[in-house]
Design an enzyme around this catalytic site. Sequence first.
Site, short mmCIF file in Angstrom:
data_model
loop_
_atom_site.label_atom_id
_atom_site.label_comp_id
_atom_site.label_asym_id
_atom_site.label_seq_id
_atom_site.Cartn_x
_atom_site.Cartn_y
_atom_site.Cartn_z
N CYS A 2 0.87 -1.18 0.00
CA CYS A 2 0.00 0.00 0.00
C CYS A 2 0.91 1.23 0.00
O CYS A 2 2.09 1.12 0.28
CB CYS A 2 -0.86 0.04 1.25
SG CYS A 2 -1.87 -1.43 1.44
N ARG A 27 2.03 1.20 -5.95
CA ARG A 27 2.19 0.30 -4.80
C ARG A 27 0.90 -0.45 -4.48
O ARG A 27 0.90 -1.41 -3.73
CB ARG A 27 2.61 1.10 -3.57
CG ARG A 27 3.93 1.79 -3.71
CD ARG A 27 4.23 2.54 -2.44
NE ARG A 27 4.44 1.64 -1.34
CZ ARG A 27 5.61 1.13 -0.99
NH1 ARG A 27 6.68 1.45 -1.66
NH2 ARG A 27 5.71 0.31 0.02
N TRP A 74 -3.71 -1.87 -1.51
CA TRP A 74 -3.66 -3.16 -2.22
C TRP A 74 -4.17 -4.16 -1.19
O TRP A 74 -3.50 -4.44 -0.20
CB TRP A 74 -2.23 -3.46 -2.63
CG TRP A 74 -2.08 -4.68 -3.49
CD1 TRP A 74 -2.18 -4.74 -4.85
CD2 TRP A 74 -1.79 -6.01 -3.06
NE1 TRP A 74 -1.97 -6.02 -5.28
CE2 TRP A 74 -1.74 -6.83 -4.20
CE3 TRP A 74 -1.58 -6.61 -1.81
CZ2 TRP A 74 -1.47 -8.19 -4.14
CZ3 TRP A 74 -1.32 -7.97 -1.77
CH2 TRP A 74 -1.27 -8.74 -2.92
N ASN A 100 0.24 0.29 6.10
CA ASN A 100 0.81 -0.59 5.08
C ASN A 100 1.42 -1.77 5.82
O ASN A 100 2.27 -1.58 6.68
CB ASN A 100 1.88 0.18 4.30
CG ASN A 100 2.65 -0.70 3.34
OD1 ASN A 100 2.17 -1.76 2.94
ND2 ASN A 100 3.84 -0.26 2.97
N GLY A 101 0.97 -2.99 5.51
CA GLY A 101 1.51 -4.17 6.20
C GLY A 101 0.38 -5.08 6.64
O GLY A 101 -0.75 -4.97 6.14
N GLU A 481 12.34 -14.74 -17.71
CA GLU A 481 11.99 -13.33 -17.51
C GLU A 481 11.07 -12.83 -18.63
O GLU A 481 10.12 -12.10 -18.39
CB GLU A 481 13.29 -12.49 -17.44
CG GLU A 481 13.12 -10.98 -17.46
CD GLU A 481 12.31 -10.41 -16.32
OE1 GLU A 481 11.92 -11.14 -15.40
OE2 GLU A 481 12.03 -9.19 -16.38
N LYS A 485 7.38 -11.30 -18.01
CA LYS A 485 6.96 -9.97 -18.49
C LYS A 485 5.66 -10.08 -19.25
O LYS A 485 4.73 -9.29 -19.05
CB LYS A 485 8.01 -9.33 -19.40
CG LYS A 485 9.24 -8.71 -18.81
CD LYS A 485 9.03 -7.49 -17.94
CE LYS A 485 8.70 -7.88 -16.52
NZ LYS A 485 9.80 -8.01 -15.60
N GLU A 488 2.64 -11.06 -16.96
CA GLU A 488 2.36 -10.06 -15.93
C GLU A 488 1.58 -8.85 -16.46
O GLU A 488 0.69 -8.34 -15.79
CB GLU A 488 3.71 -9.66 -15.36
CG GLU A 488 3.81 -8.45 -14.55
CD GLU A 488 5.21 -8.31 -13.94
OE1 GLU A 488 5.27 -8.07 -12.75
OE2 GLU A 488 6.23 -8.39 -14.66
N HIS A 504 11.43 -33.06 -22.91
CA HIS A 504 10.98 -33.73 -21.68
C HIS A 504 9.54 -33.32 -21.33
O HIS A 504 9.10 -33.52 -20.20
CB HIS A 504 11.92 -33.40 -20.53
CG HIS A 504 13.33 -33.86 -20.79
ND1 HIS A 504 13.69 -35.18 -20.78
CD2 HIS A 504 14.45 -33.17 -21.13
CE1 HIS A 504 14.98 -35.29 -21.07
NE2 HIS A 504 15.46 -34.07 -21.30
N LYS A 603 3.80 -2.96 -6.93
CA LYS A 603 5.22 -2.81 -7.23
C LYS A 603 6.09 -3.42 -6.14
O LYS A 603 7.06 -4.10 -6.40
CB LYS A 603 5.54 -1.32 -7.40
CG LYS A 603 6.98 -1.02 -7.75
CD LYS A 603 7.31 -1.49 -9.13
CE LYS A 603 8.76 -1.25 -9.50
NZ LYS A 603 9.13 -2.06 -10.68
#
Length: 608
Positions: A2, A27, A74, A100-101, A481, A485, A488, A504, A603
Amino acid sequence: MCGIVCYVGKKKAQPILIEGLKRLEYRGYDSAGLAVQNGDHVDYFRAVGRIVELEKKIHDHDITGSSGIAHTRWATHGEPTEENAHPHTDQEKNVFVIHNGIIENYQILKSKLQKNGVRFSSDTDTEVLAHLISKYFDGDLCEAVRKTMSKVEGTFGIAVIHRNKPGQIVVARRGSPLIIGVGKDGNFAASDISAMVRYTNKVVHLNDNELATITEDGFTISTAQAIAVQRDAETVEWAPEDAELNGFPHFMLKEIFEQPETLRNAMRGRLEQGEGVPRLGGIMPVWDTLKECRHIVIVACGTSYFAGCVGRYIFEKLTEIDIEVELASEFRYRKLNFPHNTYIIAMSQSGETADTLAAIREARRKGAKLLGIVNVVGSSISRETDAGVYNHAGPEIGVASTKIFISQLTILTLLALLLGRHQNLSLTEGVEAIRALEVLPEQVQTILSEANHIQAIAEKYYHYNNWLFLGRKYCYPIAMEGALKLKEISYIHAEGYAAGEMKHGPIALINPDMPTVAIAPKDSMYDKMINNIQEIKSRKGLVIAIGTEGDEQLKEMVDDFIGIPPTLDILNPILAVVPCQLIAYYCARFLNRDIDKPRNLAKSVTVE
Ligand code: M6R
């Protein structure tokens, strides 16, 4: 997770808070709210959705107060509804809290308060803080917050105002970032410098289990045990325009295009061609033990973890060090048994990722020494490690990490070179690596000049629902990566695989509806990659190849080709990731996604 921003000073607080929230929106962005105080009157608004929804809500109100707190959320506990948005307040609406937390023992605290007749109006863990502070308040807000801190378990960065304490904001932290900003016409607190960088670059970092009382004229810090703390402000280098779009449609694109400069910033003052030995001042305090070290574990999450995976190959190539890479979220639960003189490298853009922090705390308990590779100066990881190297990449605002990845790869290369040169790496190899590093910024610029070509490729493929990314050795983590990307920000399903693993299992997926991005520069794994590409083509799979420019053989074989300039094997990942970032960006754009704020993400992941 947050975002928190607070202001107390001479100016109207509301526009400053809204602007700060917009800068913190990355955030968390499912709801927002603010409380602005004017004498004993508090204007209090909350809204579901982005900051713009909160703006609409306050549009017709004249909010004149010059002190206030604001929050962008968030959700962790409770759905993103107006009732669950912050600030939270007590029954009498005297106390206003943003947080925040996560308060881990909130259920126990809530039950106790309810038994004593307290009515709750949200599903959040945060609301217990408001009721507890109200219960303990006897005229001293800082004391009430301190008592509340002693009752709660978990992580928090909080900011509190009280109707009877105009012009005073109390902030406290345990585990979640919180910094104080010292301005000309007032003072600030925020989870992140970007919220206040327009007004000040003088900041004071609050440590865990500290509180601060902030007023227009200054601030006082004390510990949870009520011991006064003296701390001077530090000056940060970030400029206001670092947090602006500067004509780009999205921060992600801006940050991709900033990458030549990001590389220069990561290398500035650190390259020494003569002896082929880079300079890394930040690790000098531990150099005597570090140079003897033969075992390193890199711990990180997400994109930073993939950078660590590339780092493993680079260290294996340049040093004699035995190196492992671990997801911080798994590492913290392992039974750790380090050889003597092990160094843990925590790598993190934000420096606040909860899993990475927990991992280094666990490693510290077991006697390991700690290094940090961190972008945010003064962040928790930078302060909890023995020494480290800063990325100096400026703020990264897009939720999808881009420029930090190549910065992390650069710093890992410098570190490996430095250690390698004190081991068996020759002068010639050292100088060769430094020469290759020096030209990387221009090489990345060359790739960026092909953005239109990559955009056209994205236009051709963005409607496919499943993608595969393949690479080997140095470029295997780039496949992971690249897939991260794409998924996401575009919500397209993508998998990153070591090309050797194809037969495999994943080869069963290959058909004309499945594009594969094959990362196949001319390196030591080139021939093997060509074999893999042939296997895909003979099953009518679609292949977009990222290869070394001028590679006509590869170009002929595949459906689409993106060239990258030639470089050393160890540096190919820095170049190869750039087309992957652009493919993801343009696919997301064609799909009309919210690129800088993809759904369900934040983020900085400051909760486990
Ligand atoms: O701040 P950190 O580097 O510690 O963050 C780690 C991950 O949360 C982060 O890289 C995340 O995976 C990004 N959204 C990837 O683009």
